[in-house]
Design an enzyme around this catalytic site. Structure first.
Site, PDB file in Angstrom:
ATOM      1  N   LYS A   1     -13.748 -10.407 -31.162  1.00  0.00           N
ATOM      2  CA  LYS A   1     -12.818 -10.083 -31.903  1.00  0.00           C
ATOM      3  C   LYS A   1     -11.617 -10.100 -30.480  1.00  0.00           C
ATOM      4  CE  LYS A   1      -9.905  -5.951 -33.276  1.00  0.00           C
ATOM      5  NZ  LYS A   1      -8.950  -6.352 -33.449  1.00  0.00           N
TER       6      LYS A   1
ATOM      7  N   ASP B   1      -7.733  -9.946 -29.342  1.00  0.00           N
ATOM      8  CA  ASP B   1      -6.531  -8.759 -28.962  1.00  0.00           C
ATOM      9  C   ASP B   1      -5.680  -9.793 -29.178  1.00  0.00           C
ATOM     10  OD1 ASP B   1      -5.330  -6.960 -28.175  1.00  0.00           O
ATOM     11  OD2 ASP B   1      -5.732  -6.852 -26.674  1.00  0.00           O
TER      12      ASP B   1
END
Length: 323
Positions: free
Chosen positions: A41, A43
């Site tokens: 994931k 950022d």
């Protein structure tokens, strides 16, 4: 109405495909691990890229054209010349340790002037982390399963000075969560291998597993700073929108650079209002007595340790403004 087509018989690109979103969740059950694909994931800022006729257009999750903000990505259109492609990915700015820094990305997110954007490329470069392909050769892949779309994406072999295709793993979710936590990364996205792409929807077939707890908040006011921060923002008064109005959830006073504080003050002063916007849960007297109230039109993201029993975020740290 029939889809417009080019002389080679391929469909022209749609004007807009809204990104599919993941649901905050836990890892899939161990018995189903091999039915899911796992990705880091990132950022950053979500962006859908439309490449056609050698040109490139970038659209944000809020349907804004953000192409001008990221000139280092314009050559991606030339790299895909001769193809009509729509890509999905995340724009990130990497720090000295090659980790995404949302603070660095803040310098790029709201620029609207082409010359200013070009001047920032050297100081705060961005990389487009591409993780899906939605249209290839002018043909929609939205109804195709994730594994097929991922194969098509890998076949494009997209790697350049400001873009790359990070790996995806089928199975091994717990190991990737542990590895990202050890590296200080935000978390993992789990995607069911059979999942189709659902534009604009938040689906349980995509899960985000976070190593950090974060919250999207609204700014309802600010307290002035003292000492080194005299004359600027000391802390922000955070709120969440509820059916009963804005609910106070605490103050955040860490995670700011001097430049960010100046930018926040510039954005907050025009939103000044004489009364508190916190009508659902009020601000305690010790913070309200010195507060500068603002209309809650600016949103941001904070990281925090936990949500206390009093409804306030514990140890919040500012991460940046959000569109």
């Amino acid at each position: 109405m029939a889809e417009p087509r080019d002389p080679a018989g391929r469909g022209r690109l749609p004007a807009l495909i809204r990104p599919m979103m993941a649901t905050l969740s836990e890892l899939p059950p161990a018995a189903q691990d091999d039915l899911w694909a796992y990705e880091v994931k990132w950022d950053g800022v979500r962006a859908v890229a439309y490449a056609e006729d050698g040109g490139l257009r970038l659209m944000s999750r809020t349907d804004r054209d953000i192409t001008v903000r990221y000139p280092e990505l314009h050559p991606l259109g030339a790299a895909l010349a001769g193809m009509s492609v729509v890509l999905d990915g995340e724009l990130v700015s990497l720090d000295a340790d090659a980790r995404p820094s949302f603070g660095r990305l803040q310098h790029r997110m709201h620029v609207t002037d082409d010359a200013e954007a070009r001047g920032l490329v050297g100081r705060y470069p961005v990389t487009y982390m591409i993780f899906d392909v939605l249209v290839a050769d002018g043909r929609s892949l939205l109804d195709r399963p994730y594994v097929e779309r991922r194969t098509r994406l890998n076949d494009l072999d997209l790697a350049g000075p400001a873009w790359q295709t990070p790996p995806s793993w089928i199975g091994g979710g717990p190991d990737l969560v542990a590895a990202t936590a050890a590296q200080g990364l935000e978390g993992v996205i789990a995607k069911r291998t059979s999942s189709t792409y659902r534009p604009g929807q938040r689906s349980k077939e995509w899960r985000k597993i976070k190593n950090l707890q974060t919250a999207d908040i609204l700014i309802g006011g600010w307290n002035p700073g003292e000492g080194r921060r005299a004359g600027t923002v000391g802390s922000l008064l955070m709120g969440l929108s509820t059916p009963d109005g804005l609910a106070y959830i605490g103050n955040v006073g860490t995670g700011f650079t001097d430049a960010v504080l100046r930018d926040l003050l510039r954005r907050l002063e025009p939103l000044s209002t004489p009364t508190s916007p916190f009508d659902a849960v009020p601000v305690p007297r010790e913070f309200a007595r010195r507060a500068h109230w603002v209309r809650p039109e600016l949103g941001g993201e904070v990281a925090y340790a936990e949500l206390g029993s009093d409804g306030r975020l514990r140890h919040p740290r500012w991460r940046g403004l959000r569109d």
